[in-house]
Design a protein around this motif. Structure first.
Motif, short mmCIF file in Angstrom:
data_model
loop_
_atom_site.label_atom_id
_atom_site.label_comp_id
_atom_site.label_asym_id
_atom_site.label_seq_id
_atom_site.Cartn_x
_atom_site.Cartn_y
_atom_site.Cartn_z
N ALA A 189 -0.50 13.29 0.27
CA ALA A 189 -0.05 12.79 2.27
C ALA A 189 0.77 11.76 2.19
CB ALA A 189 -0.73 13.48 2.45
N ALA A 190 -0.40 10.69 2.03
CA ALA A 190 0.92 9.77 2.47
C ALA A 190 1.54 8.59 1.68
CB ALA A 190 -0.54 7.98 2.47
N ALA A 191 2.09 9.92 0.07
CA ALA A 191 3.11 8.86 -0.34
C ALA A 191 4.66 9.66 0.73
CB ALA A 191 3.59 9.59 -1.97
N ALA A 192 4.04 10.77 0.49
CA ALA A 192 4.57 11.74 1.66
C ALA A 192 5.31 11.04 2.48
CB ALA A 192 4.50 13.74 1.39
N GLY A 193 4.22 9.79 3.30
CA GLY A 193 4.84 9.76 4.31
C GLY A 193 3.82 9.75 5.88
N ALA A 194 3.29 10.52 5.13
CA ALA A 194 1.43 11.06 6.70
C ALA A 194 0.65 9.76 6.53
CB ALA A 194 0.92 13.10 6.08
N GLU A 195 0.86 9.57 7.60
CA GLU A 195 -0.07 8.68 8.14
C GLU A 195 -1.71 9.12 7.54
OE1 GLU A 195 -1.86 5.97 11.74
OE2 GLU A 195 0.44 6.68 11.80
N VAL A 196 -2.34 8.69 6.76
CA VAL A 196 -3.47 8.73 6.08
C VAL A 196 -4.98 7.84 6.71
CG1 VAL A 196 -4.61 9.57 4.19
CG2 VAL A 196 -2.49 10.51 5.13
N ALA A 197 -5.52 7.83 6.61
CA ALA A 197 -6.99 6.49 6.57
C ALA A 197 -7.88 7.77 6.27
CB ALA A 197 -6.45 5.75 8.03
#
Length: 178
Positions: free
Chosen positions: A123-131
């Motif tokens: 998801a982070a690689a697809a541009g989503a903000e993930v923490a």
């Protein structure tokens, strides 16, 4: 459905338990989980998987005791040395089974965590903000354990109650129902 992992060979030594039970969090306030209904169902499914593993492990231990009783305790009199030998053999078998089961459960849990982290990384690689911030010590919190046990018990009884636990870092609040 969660696939049962392939059996693992037990390690040669058993690490001592680090389990501890923390006091309830300061303030003792209860909050519901931020998990969606679908995520809570995943938790129910995983608890069911772990319950089946736990039940199988307990059955294996009971079978070892039964086997000892039925096939080795055939004489009327035993010396202390005989009894110690029988108990040492039983302890070795039970210890090996427990190490194998606990190792499999640990590896299953780690694989589940890897699945979640892979999804977060994707998801982070697809541009989503993930923490993601994990607090390993919280996994030994006694109050959180009681809340999960209550959730599991509710699920066993067919309930669909909400998970009453905040296990995330910075949200250290959990409650076990009365």
């Amino acid at each position: 459905p969660v696939a049962r992992p392939q059996p693992l060979r037990p390690p040669s030594a058993v690490a001592p338990s680090r389990a501890r039970r923390d006091p309830p969090p300061a303030g003792g306030r209860a909050m519901s989980s931020d998990l969606s209904d679908a995520s809570q169902q995943h938790v129910r499914d995983y608890l069911g998987f772990l319950r089946r593993k736990r039940d199988a492990c307990i059955s294996e231990v009971a079978a070892e005791f039964k086997e000892l009783r039925e096939s080795r305790l055939i004489e009327e009199m035993y010396t202390a040395e005989d009894v110690n030998g029988l108990l040492d053999g039983l302890l070795g078998t039970v210890r090996a089974n427990m190490v194998r089961e606990i190792t499999e459960t640990s590896h299953s849990s780690a694989l589940l965590l890897v699945q979640v982290l892979e999804q977060a990384d994707a998801a982070a690689a697809a541009g989503a903000e993930v923490a993601i911030d994990l607090d390993i010590d919280r996994t030994e919190d006694g109050e959180l354990h009681r809340a999960i046990a209550s959730f599991e018990q509710d699920s066993l009884q067919g309930g669909k109650g909400a998970l009453s636990v905040k296990a995330h870092v910075g949200k250290p609040v959990a409650r076990a129902p009365p």
